[in-house]
Design a protein around this motif. Sequence first.
Motif, PDB file in Angstrom:
ATOM      1  N   LEU A  30      41.123 -36.500 -27.878  1.00  0.00           N
ATOM      2  CA  LEU A  30      40.284 -37.439 -28.622  1.00  0.00           C
ATOM      3  C   LEU A  30      39.301 -38.123 -27.669  1.00  0.00           C
ATOM      4  CD1 LEU A  30      43.114 -39.076 -30.707  1.00  0.00           C
ATOM      5  CD2 LEU A  30      41.190 -37.829 -31.703  1.00  0.00           C
ATOM      6  N   GLU A  31      38.077 -38.317 -28.142  1.00  0.00           N
ATOM      7  CA  GLU A  31      37.106 -39.052 -27.339  1.00  0.00           C
ATOM      8  C   GLU A  31      37.095 -40.530 -27.712  1.00  0.00           C
ATOM      9  OE1 GLU A  31      32.364 -38.814 -26.300  1.00  0.00           O
ATOM     10  OE2 GLU A  31      33.029 -38.890 -28.375  1.00  0.00           O
ATOM     11  N   ALA A  32      37.290 -40.813 -28.999  1.00  0.00           N
ATOM     12  CA  ALA A  32      37.318 -42.198 -29.478  1.00  0.00           C
ATOM     13  C   ALA A  32      38.262 -42.271 -30.672  1.00  0.00           C
ATOM     14  CB  ALA A  32      35.919 -42.670 -29.878  1.00  0.00           C
ATOM     15  N   ALA A  33      38.906 -43.421 -30.841  1.00  0.00           N
ATOM     16  CA  ALA A  33      39.789 -43.639 -31.992  1.00  0.00           C
ATOM     17  C   ALA A  33      39.864 -45.136 -32.268  1.00  0.00           C
ATOM     18  CB  ALA A  33      41.189 -43.082 -31.713  1.00  0.00           C
ATOM     19  N   HIS A  34      39.617 -45.497 -33.522  1.00  0.00           N
ATOM     20  CA  HIS A  34      39.620 -46.902 -33.928  1.00  0.00           C
ATOM     21  C   HIS A  34      40.220 -47.017 -35.322  1.00  0.00           C
ATOM     22  CE1 HIS A  34      36.779 -47.943 -30.654  1.00  0.00           C
ATOM     23  NE2 HIS A  34      36.365 -46.721 -30.868  1.00  0.00           N
ATOM     24  N   ILE A  35      41.166 -47.918 -35.470  1.00  0.00           N
ATOM     25  CA  ILE A  35      41.796 -48.159 -36.770  1.00  0.00           C
ATOM     26  C   ILE A  35      41.272 -49.478 -37.329  1.00  0.00           C
ATOM     27  CG2 ILE A  35      43.965 -48.503 -38.012  1.00  0.00           C
ATOM     28  CD1 ILE A  35      45.388 -46.988 -35.771  1.00  0.00           C
TER      29      ILE A  35
ATOM     30  N   ASP B  44      32.243 -25.014 -29.719  1.00  0.00           N
ATOM     31  CA  ASP B  44      33.411 -24.267 -30.191  1.00  0.00           C
ATOM     32  C   ASP B  44      34.699 -25.078 -30.020  1.00  0.00           C
ATOM     33  OD1 ASP B  44      31.760 -22.189 -30.831  1.00  0.00           O
ATOM     34  OD2 ASP B  44      32.306 -20.940 -29.101  1.00  0.00           O
ATOM     35  N   VAL B  45      34.795 -25.799 -28.916  1.00  0.00           N
ATOM     36  CA  VAL B  45      35.987 -26.607 -28.653  1.00  0.00           C
ATOM     37  C   VAL B  45      36.071 -27.773 -29.639  1.00  0.00           C
ATOM     38  CG1 VAL B  45      37.185 -28.022 -26.954  1.00  0.00           C
ATOM     39  CG2 VAL B  45      36.005 -25.945 -26.228  1.00  0.00           C
ATOM     40  N   VAL B  46      34.938 -28.422 -29.868  1.00  0.00           N
ATOM     41  CA  VAL B  46      34.895 -29.535 -30.822  1.00  0.00           C
ATOM     42  C   VAL B  46      35.265 -29.053 -32.215  1.00  0.00           C
ATOM     43  CG1 VAL B  46      33.360 -31.174 -31.983  1.00  0.00           C
ATOM     44  CG2 VAL B  46      33.238 -30.892 -29.498  1.00  0.00           C
TER      45      VAL B  46
ATOM     46  N   ALA C 118      38.761 -43.934 -37.570  1.00  0.00           N
ATOM     47  CA  ALA C 118      37.581 -43.188 -37.125  1.00  0.00           C
ATOM     48  C   ALA C 118      37.925 -42.511 -35.809  1.00  0.00           C
ATOM     49  CB  ALA C 118      36.396 -44.127 -36.939  1.00  0.00           C
ATOM     50  N   ILE C 119      37.613 -41.222 -35.710  1.00  0.00           N
ATOM     51  CA  ILE C 119      37.904 -40.460 -34.494  1.00  0.00           C
ATOM     52  C   ILE C 119      36.679 -39.630 -34.114  1.00  0.00           C
ATOM     53  CG2 ILE C 119      40.395 -40.322 -34.853  1.00  0.00           C
ATOM     54  CD1 ILE C 119      40.014 -37.509 -35.985  1.00  0.00           C
ATOM     55  N   SER C 120      36.591 -39.312 -32.851  1.00  0.00           N
ATOM     56  CA  SER C 120      35.532 -38.400 -32.422  1.00  0.00           C
ATOM     57  C   SER C 120      36.079 -37.423 -31.402  1.00  0.00           C
ATOM     58  CB  SER C 120      34.337 -39.164 -31.847  1.00  0.00           C
ATOM     59  OG  SER C 120      34.623 -39.687 -30.570  1.00  0.00           O
TER      60      SER C 120
ATOM     61  N   LEU D  10      31.064 -41.653 -12.458  1.00  0.00           N
ATOM     62  CA  LEU D  10      30.342 -41.132 -13.613  1.00  0.00           C
ATOM     63  C   LEU D  10      30.989 -39.844 -14.118  1.00  0.00           C
ATOM     64  CD1 LEU D  10      26.701 -41.638 -12.256  1.00  0.00           C
ATOM     65  CD2 LEU D  10      28.062 -43.216 -13.647  1.00  0.00           C
ATOM     66  N   GLU D  11      30.638 -39.474 -15.345  1.00  0.00           N
ATOM     67  CA  GLU D  11      31.172 -38.262 -15.946  1.00  0.00           C
ATOM     68  C   GLU D  11      30.024 -37.430 -16.516  1.00  0.00           C
ATOM     69  OE1 GLU D  11      34.261 -37.477 -15.783  1.00  0.00           O
ATOM     70  OE2 GLU D  11      35.275 -39.372 -15.337  1.00  0.00           O
ATOM     71  N   PRO D  12      30.228 -36.105 -16.659  1.00  0.00           N
ATOM     72  CA  PRO D  12      29.206 -35.275 -17.311  1.00  0.00           C
ATOM     73  C   PRO D  12      29.061 -35.680 -18.782  1.00  0.00           C
ATOM     74  CG  PRO D  12      30.800 -33.930 -16.116  1.00  0.00           C
ATOM     75  CD  PRO D  12      31.367 -35.307 -16.171  1.00  0.00           C
ATOM     76  N   ILE D  13      27.843 -35.685 -19.286  1.00  0.00           N
ATOM     77  CA  ILE D  13      27.615 -36.016 -20.690  1.00  0.00           C
ATOM     78  C   ILE D  13      28.053 -34.843 -21.562  1.00  0.00           C
ATOM     79  CG2 ILE D  13      25.877 -36.550 -22.441  1.00  0.00           C
ATOM     80  CD1 ILE D  13      24.216 -37.858 -20.261  1.00  0.00           C
ATOM     81  N   PRO D  14      28.929 -35.051 -22.538  1.00  0.00           N
ATOM     82  CA  PRO D  14      29.324 -33.941 -23.419  1.00  0.00           C
ATOM     83  C   PRO D  14      28.139 -33.475 -24.243  1.00  0.00           C
ATOM     84  CG  PRO D  14      30.186 -36.032 -24.237  1.00  0.00           C
ATOM     85  CD  PRO D  14      29.598 -36.316 -22.887  1.00  0.00           C
ATOM     86  N   SER D  15      28.090 -32.174 -24.510  1.00  0.00           N
ATOM     87  CA  SER D  15      26.931 -31.604 -25.204  1.00  0.00           C
ATOM     88  C   SER D  15      26.958 -31.863 -26.703  1.00  0.00           C
ATOM     89  CB  SER D  15      26.855 -30.093 -24.939  1.00  0.00           C
ATOM     90  OG  SER D  15      28.072 -29.463 -25.329  1.00  0.00           O
ATOM     91  N   VAL D  16      28.170 -32.001 -27.274  1.00  0.00           N
ATOM     92  CA  VAL D  16      28.308 -32.162 -28.731  1.00  0.00           C
ATOM     93  C   VAL D  16      29.326 -33.262 -29.019  1.00  0.00           C
ATOM     94  CG1 VAL D  16      29.031 -31.033 -30.876  1.00  0.00           C
ATOM     95  CG2 VAL D  16      27.734 -29.741 -29.174  1.00  0.00           C
TER      96      VAL D  16
END
Length: 374
Positions: free
Chosen positions: A141-146, A186-188, A178-180, A107-113
Amino acid sequence: RVQTGATLQEVNDAVLPYDLWLPHQPESKWVSTVGAAIACDNDSTFGVRYGKILNCLLSAQIVTGTGEILELGHRKAHFTSSGYKLMHLLAGSEGTLGVITEATLKLEPIPSVRRVDMLVFPRLGAAVDYLSRLLKAGLCLEAAHINCKRRLKFYTHTYKQKYGRDPEIPAWAEALLAISFAGDQDVVDFQRAYALKLAKDFEAQLVEERELVDSWWTSKYTLAFDPFKQKWPDSQTKKKFGAADPGVPVGRLEEFYHKFVEVAEKHRLEIIGMNAYLEHPNSIGFSLSCAVFVDYRDADEVKRFREYHDELCKLAIAFEGTMSTFMSDTYQKAPYLELEHGPSLQYMLQIKKMFDPKGILNPGKKFPREAVKR
């Protein structure tokens, strides 16, 4: 540790109170079980950061074709160089090596933003080059879709349902990315600002219409649709979504896209479009969905779809790629396994016989029934 009959969403619901999540998140997470995710090696919305199911899988228990219970993997260690990595054989195995009964997941920590954006490009290749530049710059990048322009309309059906019109996309746009970014605010904010700054060098235009971005994200991740207004176009009541899932080298995506359109038109199929998922952590590795509509009540159209599917499989191999990236081989691709794998297919067959000497596990998948019995 979970039983593999649990769905991916049930796992995340259970660990949410601990501010943790399982980042392997296909669109089918509400119905995809953990076992199915392993056996089919399906895609994830967040593959470009977290990878696919093997990146989350630490260990798995299986029951072989002889009834023996085996534990494959490295318990709770994140990696190992001990022995052979038999656990990796389970990914995409389609239940042909054993029944997966339990799994230990990381598992991973849930990102806050999280911030999701969309940009349009004059061609698919420009979107690929832009992604390469973002990774080179060190952005996470957290997600990327073309999406090709055709596929965008498929994913924005909810927008049209809500507003009664198609979203405004520039006529020159041939690709949409689309990217996230996710993490601390602040980092985002910094990563997003830097990404948009770099976009100017690739003739990209930011999609300002937030309703469109939210509509795509709803379609892709949350699936929080109005009742009876799903992302599937109304024509799904008449024709169904059918796709091939090849993978091709990064530099040949645009070339393959034009081949996909050519092959679909040759077989007289209505084109939905191409979606390129990025499924390798922090690098560009495509999982493609080359989709068309198929009238399953029309035997001739079903036949033409199968011919289209077979032709794209062979084409992907000719492109030095693979014929499957997230659907596994199924019965449809089995006849072409030797074309892709050559002599190594016989080694795979021997592995199958070791786990399932009587050929009782999903017979016909991967290998013809008679091949396993010989």
